[in-house]
Design a protein around this motif. Structure first.
Motif, PDB file in Angstrom:
ATOM      1  N   MET A   1      -4.773   4.856  -0.224  1.00  0.00           N
ATOM      2  CA  MET A   1      -3.789   3.776  -0.141  1.00  0.00           C
ATOM      3  C   MET A   1      -2.997   3.865   1.161  1.00  0.00           C
ATOM      4  O   MET A   1      -2.646   2.855   1.748  1.00  0.00           O
ATOM      5  CB  MET A   1      -2.822   3.811  -1.327  1.00  0.00           C
TER       6      MET A   1
ATOM      7  N   GLY B   1      -5.678   3.099   3.889  1.00  0.00           N
ATOM      8  CA  GLY B   1      -6.498   1.937   3.572  1.00  0.00           C
ATOM      9  C   GLY B   1      -7.805   2.453   3.009  1.00  0.00           C
ATOM     10  O   GLY B   1      -8.369   3.426   3.534  1.00  0.00           O
TER      11      GLY B   1
ATOM     12  N   ARG C   1       0.831  -1.210   0.000  1.00  0.00           N
ATOM     13  CA  ARG C   1       0.000   0.000   0.000  1.00  0.00           C
ATOM     14  C   ARG C   1       0.858   1.248   0.000  1.00  0.00           C
ATOM     15  O   ARG C   1       0.520   2.241  -0.636  1.00  0.00           O
ATOM     16  CB  ARG C   1      -0.934  -0.005   1.217  1.00  0.00           C
TER      17      ARG C   1
END
Length: 190
Positions: free
Chosen positions: A98, A101, A53
């Motif tokens: 990202m 989350g 991520r």
């Protein structure tokens, strides 16, 4: 004689507290490092690991910077500016998603306190893109682009620490920095 034991007590206390603080800092840094380097996929947050991520965050942040830079290259061409700025806005929101989350970011964006800012940002971005690609009137496109810039600033400064005073302090800092950077150029032209 009393002063010596008093001094020894102070030294022992300082030594004890500094060792506890050192241990806490080590524990915190190891917890952060282990949490960030965890290779276990977070199923709640799109099934990617944190390092994955973070890589997407960096890539999207670079794309966002590219689009914002491109937008300011086209500042005199409203439709191109509007398109590039809107894509910059979308990629910056995706980068933030990202980092936090996706589900966490959506929950934060649509929290009751941030909802007006989110609606203003998403609506102005959608309107700007619609007017840009539908070859709408110059004035409508320009006004939508201005609304998009204002909504993004409104969204970014919604949770600024210190509220209005924090924003004023930030702008003062930016202005003073720009003045310091411009001084050598101004002296060169005198």
């Amino acid at each position: 004689f009393k002063y010596k034991s008093f001094g020894q007590n102070i030294a022992a206390t300082i030594n004890d507290r500094s060792s506890k603080m050192r241990d806490n800092v080590r524990s915190l840094s190891s917890n952060l490092a282990s949490g960030f380097s965890s290779q276990i996929a977070d199923t709640r947050e799109c099934g990617l690991t944190r390092p994955q991520r973070f890589r997407y965050y960096v890539a999207l942040l670079l794309a966002s910077t590219f689009f914002f830079g491109l937008a300011f290259q086209f500042i005199l061409l409203p439709s191109k500016f509007a398109a590039a700025f809107s894509f910059g806005t979308i990629t910056s929101l995706a980068a933030k998603a990202m980092l936090n989350g996706p589900y966490t970011q959506l929950r934060l964006m649509f929290a009751l306190r941030r909802l007006p800012y989110t609606i203003a940002l998403l609506a102005s971005t959608a309107l700007t893109l619609y007017l840009t690609f539908s070859r709408a009137n110059f004035i409508f496109t320009l006004s939508a682009a201005i609304a998009n810039v204002a909504a993004l600033l409104y969204y970014l400064f919604a949770d600024t620490p210190g509220g209005k005073q924090g924003i004023r302090l930030l702008f003062k800092f930016i202005l003073n920095t720009l003045r310091l950077m411009a001084k050598p150029f101004l002296y060169a032209f005198e």
